[in-house]
Design an enzyme around this catalytic site. Structure first.
Site, mmCIF file in Angstrom:
data_model
loop_
_atom_site.group_PDB
_atom_site.id
_atom_site.type_symbol
_atom_site.label_atom_id
_atom_site.label_comp_id
_atom_site.label_asym_id
_atom_site.label_seq_id
_atom_site.Cartn_x
_atom_site.Cartn_y
_atom_site.Cartn_z
ATOM 1 N N ASP A 162 1.119 8.250 13.337
ATOM 2 C CA ASP A 162 1.699 7.980 12.071
ATOM 3 C C ASP A 162 1.066 9.270 11.086
ATOM 4 O O ASP A 162 -0.114 9.346 11.145
ATOM 5 C CB ASP A 162 1.194 6.589 11.324
ATOM 6 N N ASP A 220 5.236 8.919 7.102
ATOM 7 C CA ASP A 220 5.235 7.956 5.945
ATOM 8 C C ASP A 220 5.730 8.708 4.705
ATOM 9 O O ASP A 220 5.641 9.655 4.584
ATOM 10 C CB ASP A 220 3.583 8.121 5.830
ATOM 11 N N GLU A 236 10.015 7.655 7.155
ATOM 12 C CA GLU A 236 9.959 6.351 6.566
ATOM 13 C C GLU A 236 10.755 6.559 5.072
ATOM 14 O O GLU A 236 10.467 7.558 4.396
ATOM 15 C CB GLU A 236 8.712 5.699 6.175
ATOM 16 N N HIS A 258 4.366 -3.124 9.155
ATOM 17 C CA HIS A 258 3.246 -3.379 8.188
ATOM 18 C C HIS A 258 3.345 -3.410 6.669
ATOM 19 O O HIS A 258 2.505 -3.800 5.955
ATOM 20 C CB HIS A 258 2.104 -2.394 8.706
ATOM 21 N N ASP A 259 4.728 -2.987 6.457
ATOM 22 C CA ASP A 259 4.896 -2.654 4.963
ATOM 23 C C ASP A 259 5.757 -3.747 4.561
ATOM 24 O O ASP A 259 6.283 -3.835 3.417
ATOM 25 C CB ASP A 259 5.475 -1.612 4.694
#
Length: 513
Positions: free
Chosen positions: A94, A189, A230, A300-301
């Site tokens: 990530d 990200d 993302e 996770h978001d």
């Protein structure tokens, strides 16, 4: 080249703790590699493990090339890469490239007005109208510098100045360091923010975004590694620009996640899923998009999708199987978030003291300021908070769900006594074994899956028709009619048999004659 892959996302902090300190670690991931491999996974994506003060759970990086002692060492990470590769799996890292932690050496030197590092960040004499994604102004005053710095997220996450070539070079060098160590995939990200022009109030998809993206690829990935960006709410056109002609392999668009949000409102104001809107979304991305779609049911978001869309109590197992059948039989790359494969649910906490997520805690205060009462605020948070997905992995029915022998950094969900990997793995009709079946079929019959699809909705039943098979899925808790008619063999069914009516949350896939 990077199509029909299965990627398993791990939130290291919450996966498996081998030290008893209450935090998951890299050795804990190594311990569970066989469990992940048995699903049929190609890549393991880890949320950030680098040095961080953990103000935003690792997405505030203070040192890009050093593993945080919370998770282990650089040697542990290297061993993870090696042992995953021995099992036929690759590690996806990530990358947080939009911002650093305020504790990064670059920002510390910028505060000292170092002539080089001052320009690594974005400064203005006065704040403008840009707001933080976490609420409030995106500008914070620095007494040391006498100016405001930009942070599109928390004030402890100052945005990098991508217009500065020195910033870009340092980032490329960092990425190449990890490529040399054997990392073979990257998730980027909030990558759509790097081309921002804050003086013009432009944050996402700025004029130079694609230029930066291509330069990034040219200097690092060179189209040889799987890369996923993302983004939130991207259009077909924006996605095409990002993921064609030496950009990224693919990107999350999350348009289906946003269908629960009230139009024009932020994520805390939600509505029931409109199945017709979902069909339209699927139709757009499966049939009109010419690239590879990143298929995702959670991360996770985001809160757990079975808790948002379906039924996570009485029909939990059926709902879990419905989701993987639907998404697993669509074209693209399939992303699985830890716990989905055993049917984990939202935490459903109505006590703000249970929460850790900075976005959630900020929202709690903002919603109070907006006049909402405590009960309403907690209903919104229990439904939407990111902590729903960040709770510890539920391995067994022992204390703390087998995640740790210590005190977990975030509480486990109360249902772990009957929702856990050990119990699910011993059940031939469990969610994990059903996931295995879908993934195996996907890999063996991707030529069927890749065909164009027709999506339709009728009275709470979604229908996906492809040349080789037809899927019907009941998104309600009532029996519903279906029109499968005279069909061939049943490929998938989350109930024991197919009746004249679909049972609550039943999904059936049949071969077309």
């Amino acid at each position: 080249m990077f199509e029909n892959k299965v990627i398993y996302q791990i939130y290291p902090k919450s996966f498996n703790d081998t030290t008893g300190n209450g935090y998951g670690d890299i050795n804990g991931i190594i311990e569970k590699l066989d469990y992940i491999q048995d699903l049929g996974v190609d890549y393991i994506w880890l949320s950030p493990c680098c040095m961080s003060p953990q103000k935003d759970n690792g997405y505030d990086i203070s040192d890009y090339v050093t593993i945080d002692p919370l998770f282990g060492t650089n040697e542990d990470y290297q061993r993870l890469i090696t042992q995953a590769k021995a099992r036929g799996m690759k590690i996806m890292m990530d990358l947080v490239l939009n911002h650093t932690s305020s504790e990064h050496e670059w920002f510390k030197k910028a505060l000292q007005k170092d002539p080089k590092y001052y320009d690594y960040y974005i400064w203005q004499d006065a704040p403008n109208a840009i707001e933080s994604f976490f609420g409030g102004s995106a500008w914070t005053y620095s007494k040391e510098v006498g100016k405001y710095y930009l942070h599109l997220f928390d004030s402890s996450q100052p945005d990098l100045n991508w217009a500065n070539p020195a910033v870009r070079k340092d980032i490329y060098d960092m990425i190449n360091y990890w490529i040399d160590k054997g990392v073979e995939g990257f998730r980027l990200d909030v990558i759509y923010l790097i081309g921002k022009e804050p003086d013009k109030l432009i944050t996402g998809h700025g004029p130079k975004f694609i230029e930066y993206l291509k330069e990034l690829n040219e200097n690092t990935f060179q189209d040889k590694l799987l890369t996923v960006g993302e983004c939130w709410g991207t259009s077909l056109e924006e996605q095409y620009k990002m993921c064609h002609d030496k950009g990224l392999s693919e990107a999350f668009h999350f348009n289906h996640f946003l269908l629960n949000t009230v139009d024009g409102k932020d994520k805390w104001h939600t509505k029931e899923l409109d199945l017709k809107e979902l069909c339209d979304c699927f139709d757009t991305w499966q049939n009109e998009y010419t690239g590879v779609e990143a298929l995702v049911t959670g991360s996770h978001d985001a809160p757990r999708m079975i808790s948002r869309w379906l039924n996570d109590t009485q029909y939990r197992m059926q709902s879990s199987k419905l989701l993987i059948t639907l998404f697993g039989l669509m074209a693209g790359d399939l992303y699985i978030y830890q716990g989905e494969e055993i049917g984990m649910t939202n935490a459903h906490w109505h006590d703000i003291n249970k929460y850790n997520d900075v976005e959630t805690l900020n929202a709690y205060e903002l919603l109070k300021e907006q006049g909402f009462d405590e009960k309403t605020i907690m209903e919104k948070i229990a439904f939407t908070s990111r902590d729903n997905a960040r709770v510890p992995m539920q391995w067994n029915d022992t204390s703390n769900a087998g995640f740790t022998t210590g005190n977990p950094w975030l509480d486990v969900v109360d249902n772990y006594t009957h929702v856990n990997a050990l119990r699910d793995l011993t059940n031939e009709l469990g969610v994990y074994k059903y996931y295995q079946k879908v993934i195996k079929f996907r890999k063996e019959h991707y030529d069927w899956i890749k065909q164009k699809a027709k999506f339709s909705e009728d009275n709470g039943v979604l229908k996906m028709e492809k040349p080789k098979f037809t899927l019907v899925a009941n998104f309600t808790d009532q029996k519903q009619a279906h029109d499968l008619g005279s069909t061939g063999d049943v490929l998938f069914n989350n109930y024991s048999k197919v009746e004249k009516q679909l049972m609550p949350y039943q999904v059936v896939v049949v071969c077309n004659k």
